[in-house]
Design a protein around this motif. Sequence first.
Motif, PDB file in Angstrom:
ATOM      1  N   VAL A  88       0.837  -1.208   0.000  1.00 43.12           N
ATOM      2  CA  VAL A  88       0.000   0.000   0.000  1.00 43.12           C
ATOM      3  C   VAL A  88       0.870   1.255   0.000  1.00 43.12           C
ATOM      4  O   VAL A  88       0.555   2.245  -0.668  1.00 43.12           O
ATOM      5  CB  VAL A  88      -0.957  -0.015   1.216  1.00 43.12           C
ATOM      6  CG1 VAL A  88      -1.693   1.303   1.348  1.00 43.12           C
ATOM      7  CG2 VAL A  88      -1.942  -1.156   1.090  1.00 43.12           C
ATOM      8  N   PHE A  89       1.965   1.224   0.745  1.00 43.09           N
ATOM      9  CA  PHE A  89       2.856   2.383   0.780  1.00 43.09           C
ATOM     10  C   PHE A  89       3.445   2.676  -0.597  1.00 43.09           C
ATOM     11  O   PHE A  89       3.507   3.840  -1.018  1.00 43.09           O
ATOM     12  CB  PHE A  89       3.979   2.145   1.786  1.00 43.09           C
ATOM     13  CG  PHE A  89       5.002   3.243   1.821  1.00 43.09           C
ATOM     14  CD1 PHE A  89       4.710   4.466   2.407  1.00 43.09           C
ATOM     15  CD2 PHE A  89       6.253   3.069   1.245  1.00 43.09           C
ATOM     16  CE1 PHE A  89       5.649   5.487   2.434  1.00 43.09           C
ATOM     17  CE2 PHE A  89       7.192   4.078   1.268  1.00 43.09           C
ATOM     18  CZ  PHE A  89       6.898   5.288   1.865  1.00 43.09           C
ATOM     19  N   ARG A  90       3.854   1.637  -1.301  1.00 41.38           N
ATOM     20  CA  ARG A  90       4.394   1.850  -2.651  1.00 41.38           C
ATOM     21  C   ARG A  90       3.323   2.392  -3.578  1.00 41.38           C
ATOM     22  O   ARG A  90       3.574   3.293  -4.389  1.00 41.38           O
ATOM     23  CB  ARG A  90       4.943   0.540  -3.220  1.00 41.38           C
ATOM     24  CG  ARG A  90       6.242   0.088  -2.600  1.00 41.38           C
ATOM     25  CD  ARG A  90       6.957  -0.925  -3.500  1.00 41.38           C
ATOM     26  NE  ARG A  90       6.070  -1.999  -3.925  1.00 41.38           N
ATOM     27  CZ  ARG A  90       5.836  -3.100  -3.223  1.00 41.38           C
ATOM     28  NH1 ARG A  90       6.424  -3.253  -2.045  1.00 41.38           N
ATOM     29  NH2 ARG A  90       5.025  -4.029  -3.691  1.00 41.38           N
ATOM     30  N   ALA A  91       2.104   1.847  -3.454  1.00 46.09           N
ATOM     31  CA  ALA A  91       1.007   2.332  -4.300  1.00 46.09           C
ATOM     32  C   ALA A  91       0.671   3.786  -3.978  1.00 46.09           C
ATOM     33  O   ALA A  91       0.422   4.594  -4.887  1.00 46.09           O
ATOM     34  CB  ALA A  91      -0.218   1.445  -4.119  1.00 46.09           C
ATOM     35  N   LEU A  92       0.656   4.120  -2.698  1.00 45.43           N
ATOM     36  CA  LEU A  92       0.359   5.495  -2.296  1.00 45.43           C
ATOM     37  C   LEU A  92       1.445   6.441  -2.780  1.00 45.43           C
ATOM     38  O   LEU A  92       1.164   7.562  -3.226  1.00 45.43           O
ATOM     39  CB  LEU A  92       0.233   5.575  -0.775  1.00 45.43           C
ATOM     40  CG  LEU A  92      -0.086   6.949  -0.177  1.00 45.43           C
ATOM     41  CD1 LEU A  92      -1.437   7.444  -0.683  1.00 45.43           C
ATOM     42  CD2 LEU A  92      -0.077   6.888   1.335  1.00 45.43           C
ATOM     43  N   ARG A  93       2.699   6.001  -2.741  1.00 43.75           N
ATOM     44  CA  ARG A  93       3.810   6.828  -3.188  1.00 43.75           C
ATOM     45  C   ARG A  93       3.790   7.032  -4.694  1.00 43.75           C
ATOM     46  O   ARG A  93       4.147   8.098  -5.199  1.00 43.75           O
ATOM     47  CB  ARG A  93       5.122   6.159  -2.772  1.00 43.75           C
ATOM     48  CG  ARG A  93       6.359   6.996  -2.984  1.00 43.75           C
ATOM     49  CD  ARG A  93       7.582   6.265  -2.506  1.00 43.75           C
ATOM     50  NE  ARG A  93       7.740   5.004  -3.216  1.00 43.75           N
ATOM     51  CZ  ARG A  93       8.668   4.097  -2.923  1.00 43.75           C
ATOM     52  NH1 ARG A  93       9.493   4.294  -1.921  1.00 43.75           N
ATOM     53  NH2 ARG A  93       8.749   2.977  -3.613  1.00 43.75           N
ATOM     54  N   GLN A  94       3.345   6.029  -5.436  1.00 46.38           N
ATOM     55  CA  GLN A  94       3.348   6.111  -6.894  1.00 46.38           C
ATOM     56  C   GLN A  94       2.083   6.750  -7.445  1.00 46.38           C
ATOM     57  O   GLN A  94       2.136   7.561  -8.366  1.00 46.38           O
ATOM     58  CB  GLN A  94       3.532   4.711  -7.486  1.00 46.38           C
ATOM     59  CG  GLN A  94       4.887   4.091  -7.158  1.00 46.38           C
ATOM     60  CD  GLN A  94       4.955   2.621  -7.511  1.00 46.38           C
ATOM     61  OE1 GLN A  94       4.020   2.067  -8.082  1.00 46.38           O
ATOM     62  NE2 GLN A  94       6.060   1.967  -7.158  1.00 46.38           N
ATOM     63  N   VAL A  95       0.919   6.369  -6.862  1.00 47.32           N
ATOM     64  CA  VAL A  95      -0.367   6.870  -7.365  1.00 47.32           C
ATOM     65  C   VAL A  95      -0.786   8.138  -6.644  1.00 47.32           C
ATOM     66  O   VAL A  95      -1.340   9.064  -7.245  1.00 47.32           O
ATOM     67  CB  VAL A  95      -1.457   5.783  -7.216  1.00 47.32           C
ATOM     68  CG1 VAL A  95      -2.803   6.289  -7.721  1.00 47.32           C
ATOM     69  CG2 VAL A  95      -1.053   4.521  -7.968  1.00 47.32           C
ATOM     70  N   GLY A  96      -0.547   8.203  -5.341  1.00 46.83           N
ATOM     71  CA  GLY A  96      -0.893   9.390  -4.569  1.00 46.83           C
ATOM     72  C   GLY A  96      -2.350   9.478  -4.178  1.00 46.83           C
ATOM     73  O   GLY A  96      -2.845  10.574  -3.900  1.00 46.83           O
TER      74      GLY A  96
END
Length: 324
Positions: free
Chosen positions: A279-287
């Motif tokens: 989720v952290f990677r997705a949040l960092r990439q997608v925002g």
Amino acid sequence: MNISKRGGINIKAIPLVRKKKRGFFWELSRNRFSYLLVLPALIYVFIFSYASYPYLAIAFQKFNYVKGIFGSDWIGFENFAFFFKSSDAILITINTVKLNLLFLAFGTFFAVSIAILFNEIRSKLFQKLAQTTMIFPSFLSWVVVSYMIYGLFSTNFGIINQIIHYFGGETINWYTKPDAWTWILVGMKVWKDAGLASIIYLAAIAGIDQSLYESADMDGASRWQKATRITLPLLAPTIAILTLLSLGKIFYGEFGMIYAIIGDNGVLYPTTDIIDTYVFRALRQVGDPANAAAVGLFQSTVGFTLVFLANWFTRRFFREGALY
């Protein structure tokens, strides 16, 4: 004072002295310094727990920073599809549950073992030295621990590879071996947290009636028999309660540990990638914070359900270890 015919005191004739009920503000005023010590923790819990509850609504919204919570459009369960329709959802969920179960099992075993061993130490000086040594890793940051692990498992300069090379073996590139990292992470988690966790069990052992041990000594029981026949059975309720509390976060991974040690090393994702890091990677990439909120709500719901079911099962078969 009224005396009965038999020479005794007539208790019914003695007026009862009722305690005056004190209000909340009287209690607050009397113990103001104690409550003042608790105040920072209460503020922290209120801000980061209770005050954040309204923001769970964005899990069901197409969140817009300009419109805010009350102005964003409602989209139902579409944000949950972000995780559940992912091709890696099953693998990530399995990794999260597997690692947490291993952390719980090995952590509890070693914490209880350390507490029992501490209880058997007769030298107070050595006991304090041993406790300090075992507790010290708990105060280290996972970032510091990650450098220690790199020093152990580095391909060219790691201590492990140096030992292997010294005995004529071939060096191993540990950072390309996903299967090994499950046990490396479990070992580091136990090394870091078991010492501090043992304090709770040591406190429970201190509360055991010492006459039980004295009776066992009179019957000729060995230390091993006293540990297995007295200490462990009486520790069982404490172990059960702490296990129930840990089940509430079975779907929450150790984000600080995993991200500090593994980072963005995609080679190790098959065994180390968990829900939180994904989720952290997705949040960092997608925002999009709505996706992260949806997954967080899913984790909390599953955790609450597991605690409730586990407590029901425990209350039915081992009432002393139930939470409620």
